[in-house]
Design a protein around this motif. Sequence first.
Motif, PDB file in Angstrom:
ATOM      1  N   SER A 192       0.771  -1.308   0.085  1.00  0.00           N
ATOM      2  CA  SER A 192      -0.105   0.138  -0.216  1.00  0.00           C
ATOM      3  C   SER A 192       0.601   1.056  -0.279  1.00  0.00           C
ATOM      4  O   SER A 192       0.168   2.164  -0.920  1.00  0.00           O
ATOM      5  CB  SER A 192      -1.103  -0.121   1.618  1.00  0.00           C
ATOM      6  N   HIS A 193       1.595   1.441   1.310  1.00  0.00           N
ATOM      7  CA  HIS A 193       2.347   2.709   0.884  1.00  0.00           C
ATOM      8  C   HIS A 193       3.512   2.614   0.111  1.00  0.00           C
ATOM      9  O   HIS A 193       3.687   3.755  -0.728  1.00  0.00           O
ATOM     10  CB  HIS A 193       4.233   2.140   2.212  1.00  0.00           C
ATOM     11  N   SER A 252       1.091   3.867  -3.196  1.00  0.00           N
ATOM     12  CA  SER A 252       0.787   5.629  -3.131  1.00  0.00           C
ATOM     13  C   SER A 252       1.797   6.496  -3.608  1.00  0.00           C
ATOM     14  O   SER A 252       1.770   7.047  -3.986  1.00  0.00           O
ATOM     15  CB  SER A 252       0.394   5.285  -1.313  1.00  0.00           C
ATOM     16  N   GLU A 312       0.924   6.384  -7.272  1.00  0.00           N
ATOM     17  CA  GLU A 312       0.402   6.590  -7.243  1.00  0.00           C
ATOM     18  C   GLU A 312      -0.023   7.629  -7.798  1.00  0.00           C
ATOM     19  O   GLU A 312      -0.040   9.196  -8.553  1.00  0.00           O
ATOM     20  CB  GLU A 312      -0.985   6.979  -6.759  1.00  0.00           C
ATOM     21  N   LYS A 313       1.091   9.233  -6.571  1.00  0.00           N
ATOM     22  CA  LYS A 313       0.980  10.028  -7.273  1.00  0.00           C
ATOM     23  C   LYS A 313       1.952  10.657  -7.682  1.00  0.00           C
ATOM     24  O   LYS A 313       1.736  11.863  -8.831  1.00  0.00           O
ATOM     25  CB  LYS A 313       2.264  10.173  -5.167  1.00  0.00           C
ATOM     26  N   SER A 317      -2.860  -0.076 -11.142  1.00  0.00           N
ATOM     27  CA  SER A 317      -4.175  -0.022  -9.683  1.00  0.00           C
ATOM     28  C   SER A 317      -3.858  -1.139  -9.714  1.00  0.00           C
ATOM     29  O   SER A 317      -3.750  -1.524  -8.475  1.00  0.00           O
ATOM     30  CB  SER A 317      -5.032   1.753  -9.430  1.00  0.00           C
TER      31      SER A 317
END
Length: 136
Positions: free
Chosen positions: A94-95, A98, A101-102, A116
């Motif tokens: 998850s880290h 993210s 994703e940024k 994703s």
Amino acid sequence: MKIAFFIFLLTSMALVSGGTFSQTPAADIYTQCIARTKHDRLSCQTGCGMIVQQCYDEGIADINNQITKLKNDIKTRNGIACANLADNYLTEASHMESMIEKQTANLTGWIGSELSLNFARQRLANVSLINKSCKS
């Protein structure tokens, strides 16, 4: 560095066990949605991208539900060591997701949504691998 090694380790485990991350399940929700909305996507005049995004969202949500069920199964049937491994893997994944994703937020096209979806599939494959490994 610890995160990268952890992800590399799980990647190696999945590849050795015969799984691949880019593998698309035969009838996953995303694929079903794309097939179901084909006519709408081909005939739409505006907002066509929202139809595709909805398919990505449905696919990711379904995979996340599968992961939650599998994680609960691991916790109830395989003991604390396996449950901790699954939890730690999901936290690290998850880290990493993210952070990626940024970086994709300002890119054009479907790269962010595609990543994703692929990450969700990867997480499911790895949690499934943890579950199978712990049952042996």
